[in-house]
Design an enzyme around this catalytic site. Structure first.
Site, PDB file in Angstrom:
ATOM      1  N   CYS A  74      -9.339  -0.961  24.408  1.00 16.14           N
ATOM      2  CA  CYS A  74     -10.777  -0.933  24.697  1.00 16.14           C
ATOM      3  C   CYS A  74     -11.547  -1.601  23.562  1.00 16.14           C
ATOM      4  O   CYS A  74     -12.524  -2.330  23.798  1.00 16.14           O
ATOM      5  CB  CYS A  74     -11.255   0.508  24.846  1.00 16.14           C
ATOM      6  SG  CYS A  74     -10.310   1.455  26.033  1.00 16.14           S
ATOM      7  N   CYS A 114      -9.179   3.765  23.130  1.00 20.02           N
ATOM      8  CA  CYS A 114      -7.905   3.163  22.737  1.00 20.02           C
ATOM      9  C   CYS A 114      -8.145   1.812  22.072  1.00 20.02           C
ATOM     10  O   CYS A 114      -9.248   1.264  22.132  1.00 20.02           O
ATOM     11  CB  CYS A 114      -6.991   2.990  23.953  1.00 20.02           C
ATOM     12  SG  CYS A 114      -7.684   1.854  25.167  1.00 20.02           S
ATOM     13  N   ASP A 152       2.913  -3.299 -16.670  1.00 21.30           N
ATOM     14  CA  ASP A 152       2.376  -3.710 -17.960  1.00 21.30           C
ATOM     15  C   ASP A 152       2.606  -2.536 -18.910  1.00 21.30           C
ATOM     16  O   ASP A 152       2.602  -1.378 -18.478  1.00 21.30           O
ATOM     17  CB  ASP A 152       0.885  -4.016 -17.834  1.00 21.30           C
ATOM     18  CG  ASP A 152       0.286  -4.435 -19.165  1.00 21.30           C
ATOM     19  OD1 ASP A 152       0.910  -5.259 -19.850  1.00 21.30           O
ATOM     20  OD2 ASP A 152      -0.778  -3.917 -19.519  1.00 21.30           O
TER      21      ASP A 152
END
EC number: 7.2.2.21
Length: 723
Positions: free
Chosen positions: A26, A23, A412
């Site tokens: 951890c 996780c 652009d």
């Protein structure tokens, strides 16, 4: 620069792969432990990519000791050869059945089943029943208890601390069966969480396998297979039909069609011949190509994409920062609430100690923030992986979220909405007695000798019409500065140039209809060139930077997706800008802009709309890209600059991926919000069950496990978002 950053910049950075993260909490704890090592100045964990960057000196043993709480395995970042082997090993690991990876979980589950059987036969208080539940609890939760108890001793509060306290408390009051179930379901929840993150990471790891690990190379007059690690810049690589290209390079011999979908996301093969660039990981479909290597394996476009994608996974999105900050205070608050639930009713309202301690333990379990912690990373990793596979490089979760909130996009003109290459749009022969093809061959022969930037458009037109001009003899060719060119063909002097040139040449008045025709072409954004002699005008050719076929459709899709304003920014004159802007359907047109003007205009848009993207080539538009909320560069596969400077790079040289990127970003933002809301709401609803005393350990762990599973599955949906 801060002192910490100064120290970090002076230290050598070493990258390591980490196996075993269950996780995000951890990962954060591992990072904290590594930072505390004596030789380490700083460390940064990339949970999404399962990597850690260490600044300073630390041995593998020291790093693994820092991750011993989770039994983490640490290996140095690999070379291309080692990485390919690592991917194979990871693939083998992925193919190991779920039950084999989690055999202790299986044994613990069997012991629970026997425990319930014993409870039915011998009774709940029987010693055999108790021992079976106790054995299941220890086998299934040994790693949980080790970490949880260590955290308690250090006064560190995370989800494992909550679970450990809940399990110990449940055991003290004799709830063996429910405690064993809590341990098993928590272990299953962690296993599913790890499985979900591994699935998301696999979408990135699979990119490493796109390019072959060996190539056929010419050396000393022989053709030999060489590993890509051993191929040098300047080597000649031979690519046969049907083979994937192993390295970036330039074609020196041969002609073929190459499928570049793996890099750019374009499904239509691209023609490749001498001097054309090819990329590692693309497929040679037809002819044999000889390619001169231009980059080492670690510098290829696909290698840079993989590196940048992994770095992107480590960039924390705003929602992740919110979750991390929230979780920091959330866990201690849950501990306090659980203590109050367990103590206040018995002390002040004559409640049963056993009942309310049980309720307090259930609060600890339901308060476990598993679903909340995984809600954002699983979504970000899945979305970035999906985008990379479709030819879009997103530099981090922050840009995904900002793309999802875009209100305006500036484009652009040249090379973005248009192809950036001049092309003949009109060819009108005024004298019908003249053969059109013969006249075009004369025009092309004259333009071939010209240095004018529009000459290439006429030569391309001749090639498309299969008109030869090499045998046309041109004499006394010369350039008329600022006006055009002239040359003698078959005794006749021909002129090609502006209307101004022919107004000076012709003795009679310039034809009004012709002048109107030229004005119309110019208003359409085209450059009109007249071809004639000193006596008459023979033809009019119009050249323009062609609008991309997809531009209009793409802008329509963007408006449908909720983009309020699309603006075209260009240095061209207003006539050309208005003509092209009208064709593609932008909301607004800003012409005759200098680079500084573009930058100022982007700042103005940001103040008006908040979230604004700028789309350009990543080179000429660098200031405007940097000033926008999200800078989007096109043609990332062909330029390192675009890959490095842009926040988002469209690897193909067109805009077709832009609506998909906006769609994916919006879906990501919605899923992250839904995940966080659901994860918090399910906890709140479960906590409300404390009031009537309905909250049980069963309900608590099932709500936590269910929320984690649903959040993970919801995040994984982003891997399947299509164009």
């Amino acid at each position: 620069m801060s002192d910490q950053k100064a120290i970090t910049s002076e230290q050598e950075m070493k990258a390591y792969r980490v196996q075993g993260f269950t996780c995000a909490n951890c990962a954060g704890k591992f990072e904290k432990n590594v930072k505390q090592l004596s030789g380490v100045e700083d460390a940064k964990v990339n949970f999404g990519a399962s990597k850690i960057a260490v600044y300073g000196n630390a041995t593998i043993e020291e790093l693994e000791k820092a991750g011993a709480f989770e039994n983490l395995k640490v290996t140095p970042e690999k070379s291309a050869r080692q990485a390919s082997q690592e991917v194979k090993e990871d693939t083998k690991e992925d193919k190991v059945p779920f039950y084999k990876k989690h055999s202790t979980l299986l044994y613990a589950s069997l012991l629970i089943a026997f425990g319930y059987l014993s409870s039915y036969v011998n009774g709940e208080e029987n010693i055999v029943t108790t021992l079976l539940f106790l054995a299941s609890m220890f086998i299934g939760g040994l790693s949980l208890f080790k970490v949880g108890l260590q955290n308690l001793l250090r006064f560190e509060f995370d989800m494992k601390t909550l679970m450990t306290v809940a399990v110990i408390g449940g055991a003290i009051i004799g709830e063996w069966a429910e405690v064993a179930i809590v341990v098993i379901l928590f272990a299953i929840s962690e296993a599913l969480e790890r499985f979900s993150m591994d699935r998301a990471r696999q979408s990135i790891r699979s990119l490493m396998d796109i390019a072959p690990k060996e190539a056929l190379v010419k050396r000393n007059g022989q053709e030999i297979m060489i590993h890509v690690d051993d191929i040098a810049v300047g080597d000649i690589m031979i690519v046969k039909p049907g083979q994937k290209i192993a390295m970036d390079g330039v074609v020196v011999s041969g002609y073929s069609a190459v499928n570049q979908a793996a890099i750019t996301g374009e499904s239509v093969p691209v023609e490749k011949t001498v001097d054309n660039e090819v990329f590692a990981g693309t497929l040679n479909e037809e002819g044999l190509l000889e390619v001169e290597i231009t980059k080492l394996v670690e510098d290829t476009t696909i290698s840079k994409i993989i590196h940048l994608v992994e770095e992107a996974q480590g960039e924390r999105a705003p929602s992740q920062a919110f979750v991390d900050k929230f979780a920091k205070y959330y866990t201690p608050i849950i501990m306090i609430i659980a203590a109050l639930v367990a103590i206040v009713p018995p002390l002040f309202f004559d409640g049963s100690w056993e009942t309310w301690i049980y309720q307090g333990l259930a609060v600890l379990v339901v308060g476990c923030p598993c679903a909340l912690v995984i809600s954002t990373p699983i979504s970000i990793v899945s979305a970035i992986g999906n985008a990379a596979k479709k030819g879009v490089l997103v530099k981090g979760g922050v840009y995904l979220e900002e793309m999802g909130a875009l209100k305006a996009i500036a484009f652009d003109k040249t090379g973005t909405l248009t192809k950036g290459v001049p092309a003949v749009t009109d060819y009108n022969v005024l004298n019908k007695q003249i053969n059109e093809k013969e006249l075009l061959s004369i025009i092309t022969a004259l333009e071939y000798r010209s240095q004018h930037p529009l000459a290439s458009a006429i030569m391309k037109k001749a090639e498309e019409e299969n008109i030869t001009y090499s045998d046309v003899q041109v004499e006394d060719f010369s350039s008329i500065t600022g006006k055009g060119i002239k040359g003698i063909v078959n005794g006749t002097t021909y002129y090609i140039g502006s209307p101004k040139l022919f107004k000076e040449l012709l003795t009679n008045d310039f034809d009004k209809d012709l002048e109107q025709n030229v004005t119309t072409l110019q208003n359409q954004g085209k450059t009109a060139m007249i071809i004639g002699t000193e006596k008459e005008i023979l033809a009019v050719i119009a050249v323009a930077d062609e609008v991309r076929e997809s531009s209009k459709e793409i802008l329509q899709k963007l408006h449908q997706l909720g983009i309020k304003k699309t603006i075209m920014l260009t240095g061209d004159n207003k006539g050309t800008a208005n003509a092209i802007g009208g064709q593609v359907g932008v909301s607004d047109i800003e012409a005759e802009l200098m680079p500084q003007d573009k930058l100022d205009f982007i700042k103005q848009l940001r103040s008006e709309y908040g979230n604004v993207a700028m789309v350009g080539d990543g080179v000429n538009d660098a200031p405007a890209l940097a000033a926008s909320t999200v800078g989007i560069a096109m043609g990332g596969a062909g330029t390192d600059t675009a890959l490095e400077t842009a926040d988002v790079a469209l690897m193909g040289d067109d805009l077709r991926k832009l609506p998909f990127t906006v769609k994916l970003s919006r879906k990501t933002l919605n899923i992250i919000k839904a995940n966080i809301t659901f994860a918090i709401a399910i906890k709140f609803i479960a906590l409300l069950l404390v009031i009537p005393g309905w909250l049980t350990l069963w309900i608590a762990i099932l709500s936590d496990m269910g929320a984690t599973l649903l959040v993970a599955l919801n995040g994984l949906r982003l891997m399947r978002v299509k164009e």
